[in-house]
Design an enzyme around this catalytic site. Structure first.
Site, PDB file in Angstrom:
ATOM      1  N   CYS A   1       2.002  -3.304   1.543  1.00  0.00           N
ATOM      2  CA  CYS A   1       3.314  -3.355   2.210  1.00  0.00           C
ATOM      3  C   CYS A   1       3.828  -1.956   2.536  1.00  0.00           C
ATOM      4  O   CYS A   1       3.784  -1.522   3.675  1.00  0.00           O
ATOM      5  CB  CYS A   1       4.341  -4.097   1.355  1.00  0.00           C
TER       6      CYS A   1
ATOM      7  N   CYS B   1       1.600   3.087  -2.836  1.00  0.00           N
ATOM      8  CA  CYS B   1       2.475   2.076  -3.434  1.00  0.00           C
ATOM      9  C   CYS B   1       1.626   1.311  -4.462  1.00  0.00           C
ATOM     10  O   CYS B   1       0.546   1.766  -4.830  1.00  0.00           O
ATOM     11  CB  CYS B   1       3.118   1.166  -2.392  1.00  0.00           C
TER      12      CYS B   1
END
Length: 173
Positions: free
Chosen positions: A28, A23
């Site tokens: 996250c 990501c």
């Protein structure tokens, strides 16, 4: 179960499947996918058959634990996210068989970083493994969202990691 039809890159049978989740900041989405996939392979007794890691396209949080909100939401689902954030590197294209980007921007950045066409073929969007009906064609970044954003990400990843594992298992047998 309806396993999505995804063309996986060639993976040698003689060693563990090496998967890297990507990501933007590695705080996250990718560490959540990493933790969820690791828990899934562990629960199936396949730990020796997989090497799982995560990284970010940006170097903003190198050495940090994942976002405390993501860790809290994951913990409610029985997952411990203790990965230390790192940035993806060109060497990862040699070290991993499958490199999964959480959104179109991650996938585009990975394809630019890929040193060869074969390395580029290892890049797959996480959405390729969605089987649940959703309005999303990517795993949205929950960083600026509330609790519902983190729960949405975990729901999408729960579906996608299961389908990813089933796709790999079917391809190897």
């Amino acid at each position: 179960m309806n396993i999505p039809s995804v063309q996986l890159p060639p993976i040698p049978e003689a060693r563990p499947v090496r998967i890297l989740f990507i990501c933007l900041g590695n705080i996250c989405r990718s560490p959540a996918a990493h933790g969820m996939m690791q828990a899934l392979v562990d629960s199936r007794g396949l730990s020796d058959s997989f090497v799982i890691d995560s990284a970010g396209t940006g170097g903003y949080h190198i050495g940090s634990l994942p976002d405390s909100r993501m860790r809290a939401h994951a913990r409610r689902r029985g997952l411990t996210l203790d990965h230390r954030c790192r940035q993806v590197s060109e060497a990862d294209f040699s070290d991993f068989d499958i490199i999964i980007g959480m959104d179109a921007s991650n996938v585009a950045n990975l394809r630019r970083l890929a040193p060869t066409p074969e390395a580029m073929a290892k890049v797959i969007p996480m959405s390729a493994f969605f089987s649940i009906a959703t309005r999303y064609d990517h795993v949205p970044d929950p960083y600026y969202e509330g609790a519902e954003g983190f729960e949405l990400v975990l729901d999408l990843l729960d579906d996608a990691t299961l389908n990813l594992l089933d796709t790999i298992t079917a391809a190897r047998h």
